[in-house]
Write a protein that holds these residues in place. Structure first.
Motif, mmCIF file in Angstrom:
data_model
loop_
_atom_site.group_PDB
_atom_site.id
_atom_site.type_symbol
_atom_site.label_atom_id
_atom_site.label_comp_id
_atom_site.label_asym_id
_atom_site.label_seq_id
_atom_site.Cartn_x
_atom_site.Cartn_y
_atom_site.Cartn_z
ATOM 1 N N THR A 250 0.800 -1.230 0.000
ATOM 2 C CA THR A 250 0.000 0.000 0.000
ATOM 3 C C THR A 250 0.839 1.290 0.000
ATOM 4 O O THR A 250 0.263 2.383 0.034
ATOM 5 C CB THR A 250 -0.940 0.038 1.240
ATOM 6 O OG1 THR A 250 -0.142 -0.065 2.426
ATOM 7 C CG2 THR A 250 -1.957 -1.088 1.222
ATOM 8 N N ALA A 251 2.162 1.168 -0.024
ATOM 9 C CA ALA A 251 2.998 2.384 0.057
ATOM 10 C C ALA A 251 3.073 3.088 -1.294
ATOM 11 O O ALA A 251 2.990 2.434 -2.342
ATOM 12 C CB ALA A 251 4.408 2.020 0.514
ATOM 13 N N PRO A 252 3.276 4.399 -1.290
ATOM 14 C CA PRO A 252 3.568 5.098 -2.544
ATOM 15 C C PRO A 252 4.867 4.544 -3.130
ATOM 16 O O PRO A 252 5.705 4.024 -2.393
ATOM 17 C CB PRO A 252 3.755 6.560 -2.135
ATOM 18 C CG PRO A 252 3.509 6.646 -0.677
ATOM 19 C CD PRO A 252 3.308 5.267 -0.122
ATOM 20 N N ALA A 253 5.019 4.676 -4.448
ATOM 21 C CA ALA A 253 6.195 4.099 -5.117
ATOM 22 C C ALA A 253 7.488 4.635 -4.508
ATOM 23 O O ALA A 253 7.546 5.780 -4.046
ATOM 24 C CB ALA A 253 6.156 4.444 -6.596
ATOM 25 N N ASP B 13 4.512 12.106 1.320
ATOM 26 C CA ASP B 13 3.250 11.425 1.029
ATOM 27 C C ASP B 13 3.118 10.243 2.011
ATOM 28 O O ASP B 13 3.394 9.098 1.666
ATOM 29 C CB ASP B 13 3.300 10.940 -0.433
ATOM 30 C CG ASP B 13 2.026 10.248 -0.836
ATOM 31 O OD1 ASP B 13 1.057 10.275 -0.061
ATOM 32 O OD2 ASP B 13 2.010 9.665 -1.954
ATOM 33 N N HIS C 202 2.094 5.523 8.207
ATOM 34 C CA HIS C 202 2.360 4.389 7.318
ATOM 35 C C HIS C 202 3.877 4.263 7.292
ATOM 36 O O HIS C 202 4.573 5.131 6.739
ATOM 37 C CB HIS C 202 1.799 4.705 5.932
ATOM 38 C CG HIS C 202 1.911 3.582 4.949
ATOM 39 N ND1 HIS C 202 3.094 2.952 4.651
ATOM 40 C CD2 HIS C 202 0.968 2.988 4.176
ATOM 41 C CE1 HIS C 202 2.877 2.017 3.735
ATOM 42 N NE2 HIS C 202 1.592 2.009 3.440
ATOM 43 N N ALA D 283 5.861 4.187 3.884
ATOM 44 C CA ALA D 283 5.719 5.477 3.196
ATOM 45 C C ALA D 283 6.656 6.506 3.828
ATOM 46 O O ALA D 283 7.255 7.335 3.127
ATOM 47 C CB ALA D 283 4.268 5.954 3.276
ATOM 48 N N ARG E 117 10.192 5.811 2.734
ATOM 49 C CA ARG E 117 10.368 6.280 1.349
ATOM 50 C C ARG E 117 10.356 7.800 1.280
ATOM 51 O O ARG E 117 11.043 8.405 0.446
ATOM 52 C CB ARG E 117 9.280 5.662 0.468
ATOM 53 C CG ARG E 117 9.531 4.166 0.291
ATOM 54 C CD ARG E 117 8.530 3.493 -0.620
ATOM 55 N NE ARG E 117 8.939 2.095 -0.802
ATOM 56 C CZ ARG E 117 8.236 1.196 -1.454
ATOM 57 N NH1 ARG E 117 7.071 1.517 -1.998
ATOM 58 N NH2 ARG E 117 8.684 -0.041 -1.588
ATOM 59 N N ARG F 236 13.325 10.292 -0.352
ATOM 60 C CA ARG F 236 13.130 11.392 -1.312
ATOM 61 C C ARG F 236 13.671 12.706 -0.751
ATOM 62 O O ARG F 236 14.324 13.487 -1.458
ATOM 63 C CB ARG F 236 11.642 11.557 -1.648
ATOM 64 C CG ARG F 236 11.130 10.482 -2.578
ATOM 65 C CD ARG F 236 9.672 10.749 -2.996
ATOM 66 N NE ARG F 236 9.119 9.561 -3.617
ATOM 67 C CZ ARG F 236 9.313 9.216 -4.890
ATOM 68 N NH1 ARG F 236 10.025 9.992 -5.675
ATOM 69 N NH2 ARG F 236 8.789 8.093 -5.364
#
Ligand SMILES: Cc1cc2nc3c(=O)[nH]c(=O)nc-3n(C[C@H](O)[C@H](O)[C@H](O)COP(=O)(O)OP(=O)(O)OC[C@H]3O[C@@H](n4cnc5c(N)ncnc54)[C@H](O)[C@@H]3O)c2cc1C
Length: 432
Positions: A15-18, A120, A185, A188, A191, A195
């Motif tokens: 379910t995580a963003p890319a 995000d 999350h 997320a 990640r 970024r």
């Protein structure tokens, strides 16, 4: 619904963003600081160093967030195992109060980073409840809440009825709520840190397992499995429960048992609204504690102990699923469609340890299941220390690497301790 096994990806992985691209290190580089390990500690150190303008390369065996940082319960809880008065007794008034300020601010750091970098990351900041499972613990939670309240923290005390209303289950004799806490999350967030660190100028390489760190004159040569090296004046090692003998004796300073989590399918609004209706996260005062929460899609996540070994079948989560139904009979018949686990690292004194086996080689280990905030904050502190050499940046003293006695027998200890606590903790009663 039959659940396939093994379930490699956790709920978070599905379910995580890319993830941002983090290609393997493909050529040797020289840099001021090299970080080994892409969990919260390594990533927040990379972000902090890059923001300070220090050249930094992070090397991660798999992908950033692959370890505990991408698999945890996502409960962002400030503090450590010890209450403020215990920290003052252990470290003295000045150092104790400094440490209390540090550990008290760890949840703030996580939510501030998410906001400052526009990450995000599904998150909510509705507090953490600790439920007292026996009369002795009723006194403990009252004292704990009182100590933090004296330091200006927004706390709530619940009696048994208050707990039944806040949790949605009549299970606990009392409890306290820490308003600084919340939920994220977890993958997320890992990640998001990648970024943010990349944007600030850090080089982050996945699929780059470090196999040796050797001092050559004034610099360290950090070698990867695929060949290229990073030459750096400082190295931060933050490999958590997944470290593999890179630093001699380090693995033997901790016990790293698995913690297991099972998650239901998303619950309908009626049922979801009957479980932790205020959106808090919760754990209890058992030695083998249960921790649970709803996620942003209204799944119920139930976490707790499991076998020390890697799981063999879905049966290894059955005790958690039974506990969830006992607490919340309204979920009976709803499928658990994600099951996963990861290693938490426990030190002898239940505090994180910072080591410096050679000047400039800085090592961090030990999360005690509180690492979302704690390792984020420690990562920043390690970065400041690496950049300045000022030990005042560090929240904990630098200590020698001292393996636990009889470490080779740790699986036996842990199994015996788990059996003992299972008897003494007492079971859940059926909710009414
Ligand atoms: C199931 C579970 C539930 C948890 N729940 C919570 C919770 O709700 N709240 C909370 O605060 N904490 C929780 N924790 C603890 C928290 O997840 C950890 O404290 C935290 O993520 C540790 O971060 P870290 O950076 O120290 O280590 P990790 O996230 O484990 O990262 C270490 C990284 O180092 C890499 N690595 C290892 N060796 C090498 C090498 N030789 N070369 C390159 N890379 C290497 C690994 O691949 C790994 O990605 C939980 C942990 C687990 C396992």
């Amino acid at each position: 619904m039959a659940v396939p096994f093994p379930l490699a990806p956790s709920l978070w992985a599905t379910t995580a963003p890319a993830a941002a691209a983090t290609p393997p290190l493909d050529q040797s580089v020289a840099v001021e600081t090299c970080i080994v390990g892409g969990g919260y500690a390594g990533l927040s150190a990379a972000l902090r160093l890059a923001e300070r303008g220090t050249g930094v390369v992070l090397l991660e065996s798999r992908e950033p967030g692959w370890g505990a940082s991408g698999r945890n319960g996502g409960q962002v809880i400030p503090g450590v195992k010890y209450d403020p008065s215990e920290l003052v007794a252990k470290y003295g008034p000045a150092a104790g109060e400094a440490l209390i300020r540090f550990v008290g601010a760890t949840a703030d750091k996580v939510f501030d980073l998410i906001a400052r970098h526009g990450m995000d990351v599904p998150h909510v900041r509705a507090g953490w409840i600790q439920g007292a499972h026996n009369p002795a613990m009723v006194e403990t939670v009252k004292r704990r809440a009182g100590e933090w309240a004296e330091r200006g923290v927004a706390v709530t005390l619940y009696d048994a009825d208050g707990m039944a209303a806040a949790v949605g289950a009549r299970q606990y004799l009392a409890g306290w709520q820490d308003g600084r806490a919340g939920a994220i999350h977890p993958l997320a967030y890992a990640r998001g840190l990648v970024r943010a660190a990349q944007k600030a100028g850090a080089q982050i390489h996945g699929d780059s397992r470090v196999v040796s760190i050797v001092k050559r004159g004034e610099v360290f040569e950090v070698a990867t499995t695929q060949g290229p090296t990073v030459t750096a004046r400082r190295v931060i090692v933050a490999t958590g429960g997944y470290g593999d003998g890179l630093i001699p004796g380090l693995r033997e300073t901790v016990i790293a048992p698995n913690s297991f989590i099972a998650a239901t399918e998303p619950l309908g609004d009626n049922i979801a609204g009957s479980i932790l209706p205020g959106g808090q996260v919760i754990s209890d005062t058992r030695q083998l504690l249960l921790y649970f929460r709803r996620d942003h899609t209204n799944r119920l996540l139930m976490g707790g102990r499991g076998p020390f070994r890697e799981p063999k079948s879905a049966d290894d989560w059955a005790h958690l699923e039974r506990a969830a139904v006992k607490l919340f009979p309204q979920i009976k018949g709803i499928a658990f469609d994600h099951r996963w686990c990861g290693r938490v690292t426990l030190t002898r004194d239940f505090l994180p340890h910072i080591h410096e086996p050679e000047p400039g080689l800085i090592v961090d280990i030990g999360c005690m299941g509180r690492g979302v905030g704690l390792q984020t904050a420690i990562g920043e502190a390690l970065a400041d220390y690496a950049a300045t050499g000022d030990k005042a940046s560090l929240p904990f003293p630098v200590v020698p690497i001292v393996p636990l006695p009889f470490h080779a027998l740790h699986k036996l200890y842990v199994s015996a301790i788990i059996g003992w606590y299972r008897m003494t903790d007492g079971g859940l009663k059926a909710s009414t």
